[in-house]
Write an enzyme that holds these catalytic residues in place. Structure first.
Site, PDB file in Angstrom:
ATOM      1  N   HIS A 147       0.842  -1.191   0.000  1.00 56.45           N
ATOM      2  CA  HIS A 147       0.000   0.000   0.000  1.00 56.45           C
ATOM      3  C   HIS A 147       0.881   1.245   0.000  1.00 56.45           C
ATOM      4  O   HIS A 147       1.863   1.311   0.741  1.00 56.45           O
ATOM      5  CB  HIS A 147      -0.923   0.005   1.214  1.00 56.45           C
ATOM      6  CG  HIS A 147      -2.016  -1.007   1.112  1.00 56.45           C
ATOM      7  ND1 HIS A 147      -1.759  -2.353   1.116  1.00 56.45           N
ATOM      8  CD2 HIS A 147      -3.355  -0.873   1.000  1.00 56.45           C
ATOM      9  CE1 HIS A 147      -2.907  -3.013   1.012  1.00 56.45           C
ATOM     10  NE2 HIS A 147      -3.886  -2.133   0.942  1.00 56.45           N
ATOM     11  N   LYS A 536     -13.061   4.882   7.698  1.00 56.44           N
ATOM     12  CA  LYS A 536     -13.426   5.975   6.785  1.00 56.44           C
ATOM     13  C   LYS A 536     -14.947   6.156   6.737  1.00 56.44           C
ATOM     14  O   LYS A 536     -15.455   7.265   6.625  1.00 56.44           O
ATOM     15  CB  LYS A 536     -12.883   5.685   5.379  1.00 56.44           C
ATOM     16  CG  LYS A 536     -13.204   6.769   4.354  1.00 56.44           C
ATOM     17  CD  LYS A 536     -12.321   6.640   3.135  1.00 56.44           C
ATOM     18  CE  LYS A 536     -12.681   5.441   2.293  1.00 56.44           C
ATOM     19  NZ  LYS A 536     -13.910   5.668   1.487  1.00 56.44           N
TER      20      LYS A 536
END
Length: 871
Positions: A147, A536
């Site tokens: 990532h 999120k």
């Protein structure tokens, strides 16, 4: 000069140990010398003006407006050079802190004291017999991922390692004056080269670049660290004589080259090449280790005679490979163990070269040969039997011939679309052909390197058991009915998916292939919990509780169905993505959910923060192992369960109110567009952090669903707001009437304690005054006011609940690190604000836009280095 910045009277400096202060000042002084030589004394003077100004601002002696005026007066190219200076300073300051931490770890590792959070400490707490029982099921499984959160170029990271080596040379005790002078000269040379090395990548990384970058951690640290951890456990369990009691409990995994969810650059060809790169590195390491041990095993047959089994094996090797064995016997007469280990090393080399006449067919054969030598030595030379040779055996058991299990990940919608095409019977699209090719590559990897090399397939956004069955149906199409040992792992990410996860697992039990895998694997099953998207979507407080509740439900489900469930934690590096100290995260898990097993993603800057240096890597692994052992004990589980039961209603009130506040902001009309204006979100994609696109689709995000969790967190860190790490928590805490109950929850419940401590860390890295300047760029005073009010509320209430007078009061090392860096991060933030303000509100020419973008990206790079856990 930059080193004199440490003279400002902040708490960070007054608490700074002399040896750390000395290293930072020396490195800063050398950097200042390089800057003056390369850019002129006037450049160094401008760097100093900005440094002094931001320090004065922290004291309240100057204003942000004055600093903004100074920064805007510089030519853009001058501002770029100043940004480079502060970025280089951060790399050196980080290095100095790392070296101080290593020295501190070594000082604490004394004979007369058991180091806290170590394996020896776990044995002391639980007793040898109980730890020996727990170790039978102990498994730590770090999974390296690509990532894109590591902002440094590989060339910059390599330059920093060279500086690190020279700093070690300079600080080594007992050096003479001439040796220290030479080490300092080399330090200056390497810092000069670091200054000349471009901070920004010219091209985007491809997935194989990411694989090779991760291999640096294996080559330099992981291979040698693993046996040291096992040896620590063994030393705590018994007196060190005879066969070890410690069994290898670490297994590494990797998504690098296997994770294709949202990354079209990861293809079947890439996955094949990734495992080949891994194999090359591990076989080279095993060959070198075996050769080294073999060369040192000079014990004569007179004093360490070969066993009958080893004698027979040597005789058989003569029959099959007479020239090689004859050469070894000539070089090592009457040294049978040396001959054998060098013969084994030759076979490992042949395995790497694919010389099938001499190669091993798998790591099992190699282990048999190593144990043959060990058993032979055990009768007459037990120290040699269970010393370095045991380390090599542990390394083979841990890494095999594949180094780390390569895992594949793909989105459930990709599988559904592929099956729809296949069932329709028409021509298949390129994407569907790629899905089938990936499955065939998994089969090839298993044929070549064994099932352990690649047998897990993670399905993102698993909504039902049908998403799991789809993969097995695709396997049948790809392989024409040939069997494949494959565990399809559901990944639960959203709040709704976490709540629905037990029903999905129940449905999975009806899938024939799942039944076969459970029967073959002792009823073992793996599922993955996604921290990034849940945070999120829900905000940090609500996501924390939702993940905990999911673990409780899944643990109960596993017990009811006789399944040994391993939960794979998809934690990111930043606090808004499940980051924070891993050992504390383990202890905060739901009772019964650990059960001796902990699997977690390690990514980006976290890989290098934890595994770049041997002492730090070993300490990290021991801390996690200690936490897993303690969390798996009945006593700790009972305490945690009692606290969870008592404080659950309180936590639910906090979570409910915090989620409402978080959603009220992030789901408000115009919020995604505002976020793109107030942060360098658009420009982060130009940093070429990794091979994976920053978001789904093109253009500005229309909703947060369009945006991946990593750039969401990374961009907020750049604005000095760090919103994903704390927003909504203040409203949540305010919803509870009793401060005493909140304080009790913080004191008694590890989950609540970790949640508030992580929020406190995120708040400490927030700067309200600078954040306000970023937020103002969006032209929405209502959003700005809402964010700053929630910051004030959260900061106040977190301090009340924790009882701290200031943020990070109880975490001296971290507090010092944050306060040391704050003024220099401020400097880069002001440089970034200058660029962002013109790009957002001005009308620059094409040339100016290009130079401003360079300034902005350099500042992004530098702020990431200063804040460290950013993504």
């Amino acid at each position: 000069m930059i080193d004199q910045g440490l003279e400002h009277r902040s708490a960070a400096v007054t608490e700074m140990p002399d040896e750390l202060r000395r290293d930072v000042r020396m490195l800063g002084s050398l950097l200042g010398q390089v800057i003056a030589e390369q850019g002129g004394e006037d450049l160094l003077a401008d760097v100093e003006r900005l440094r002094k100004a931001v320090i004065a601002a922290r004291r309240g002696e100057t204003s942000a407006d004055e600093i903004a005026s100074m920064v805007s007066a510089w030519e853009i190219d001058r501002a770029v050079e100043i940004a480079r200076a502060f970025t280089c300073y951060f790399h050196l300051a980080n290095l100095a802190e790392e070296h101080y931490r290593i020295r501190s770890l070594r000082r604490r590792d004394t004979d007369d004291a058991v180091q806290r959070e170590s394996l020896a400490h776990a044995v002391q707490e639980l007793g040898r017999q109980r730890v020996a029982e727990l170790v039978r099921d102990l498994e730590l499984h770090p999974v390296l991922t690509a990532h894109p959160t590591e902002a440094r170029r590989r060339a910059v990271a390599t330059a920093i390692r060279r500086v690190s080596h020279q700093l070690t040379e300079f600080n080594t005790p007992g050096r003479g004056a001439s040796e220290r002078d030479e080490a300092k000269r080399r330090l200056l040379e390497e810092i000069d080269l670091l200054w000349r090395t471009a901070q920004l990548r010219n091209t985007r990384l491809d997935p194989l670049d990411e694989v090779r970058t991760a291999m640096a951690a294996f080559d330099e640290t992981l291979f040698r660290m693993v046996p040291q951890v096992y040896r620590s456990l063994d030393a705590a369990l018994h007196d060190g004589t005879g066969a070890p009691l410690a069994r290898p409990f670490i297994r590494f995994g990797s998504w690098i080259g296997g994770d294709r969810d949202g990354n079209p650059n990861v293809t079947a060809k890439v996955t094949r090449e990734a495992i080949q790169i891994q194999a090359e590195h591990v076989l080279t390491a095993l060959e070198n280790a075996c050769s080294r041990i073999g060369r040192t095993l000079t014990a004569s047959a007179q004093f360490a005679p070969a066993s009958a089994g080893l004698t027979a094996a040597l005789a058989a090797s003569v029959d099959h490979h007479p020239d090689l064995v004859s050469e070894l016997a000539t070089r090592s007469p009457r040294e049978p163990h040396r001959q054998w280990l060098l013969f084994v090393a030759a076979r490992i080399a042949a395995t790497r070269r694919r010389d099938l006449d001499l190669a091993y067919r798998g790591p099992g054969e190699l282990l048999a040969d190593l144990r043959l030598a060990q058993d032979s030595l055990a009768a007459s030379a037990p120290r040699q039997a269970y010393g370095e040779l045991q380390h090599l055996i542990w390394q083979v058991e841990t890494f095999g011939f594949h180094l780390a299990e390569l895992e594949v990940r793909q989105h459930s919608q990709v599988h559904a679309a592929a099956l729809e095409e296949i069932r329709a019977g028409g021509e298949l699209s390129e994407r569907t052909e790629e899905v089938l090719a990936t499955i065939r590559v998994i089969a090839w990897i298993q044929d070549r390197f064994g099932v352990d090399a690649c047998s897990r397939y993670v399905v993102s956004f698993t909504r039902s058991a049908d998403d799991i069955a789809a993969v097995y149906e695709l396997v049948a199409h790809a392989l024409g009915g040939r069997p494949l040992a494959l565990d399809v792992v559901p990944l639960f990410e959203s709040g709704a998916d976490l709540a629905n996860s037990p029903r999905v697992l129940t449905g999975m039990l009806d899938i024939p292939q799942v039944q076969e895998r459970l029967a073959a694997g002792g009823r073992r099953m793996e599922i993955m919990l996604g921290y990034s998207d849940s945070a999120k979507e829900l905000g940090p407080a609500a996501a924390t509780l939702r993940l905990y509740e999911a673990q409780e439900q899944l643990t109960a489900w596993a017990a009811a169905h006789g399944v040994k469930l391993r939960m794979f934690h998809g934690r990111g590096g930043a606090l808004g993505r499940g980051g924070g100290p891993a050992n504390r995260a383990v202890l905060a898990q739901a009772p019964g959910s650990v059960a001796g097993r902990f699997k977690v993603t390690e990514q980006g800057e976290v890989i290098f923060a934890r595994y770049a240096h041997m002492a730090i890597a070993r300490r990290h692994m021991e801390q996690v192992a200690n936490a897993v052992l303690l969390a798996s004990s009945a006593a700790v589980g009972a305490r945690t369960a009692a606290a969870a039961e008592r404080f659950r209603p309180l936590a639910e009130r906090v979570a409910r109110a915090s989620e409402e506040a978080y959603r009220a902001l992030t789901e408000a009309p115009g919020f995604p567009e505002w976020f793109a204006l107030v942060s360098p979100l658009e420009e982060i994609g130009s940093l070429r952090l990794g091979s994976r696109p920053a978001r789904r689709g093109l253009g500005a995000p229309r909703s947060l669903d369009d945006l991946r969790a990593i750039p969401w967190v990374f961009a907020w860190a750049q604005t000095r707001v760090n919103l994903p790490g704390w927003y909504g928590l203040g409203t949540g805490l305010a919803a509870v009437d009793s401060l005493e109950e909140l304080q009790a929850a913080y004191a008694e419940w590890p989950l609540f304690n970790a949640m508030l401590d992580n929020a406190e860390m995120s708040l400490a890295k927030t700067d309200r005054s600078i954040a306000a300047r970023y937020l103002a760029l969006g032209g929405r005073d209502d959003f700005t006011e809402r964010v700053l009010e929630e910051y004030d509320r959260t900061r106040t209430l977190v301090l009340r609940v924790t009882g701290h007078k200031r943020l990070l009061e109880n975490r001296k090392v971290l507090s010092r690190a944050v306060q040391l860096r704050d003024p220099y991060v401020d400097a880069l933030s002001h440089l970034q604000l200058r660029a962002l303000t013109v790009l957002r509100t001005g009308e620059p020419s094409d040339h100016e836009r290009d130079r401003l973008s360079t300034l902005l990206l350099l500042s992004v790079n530098g702020v990431a280095a200063g804040l460290q856990n950013t993504g």
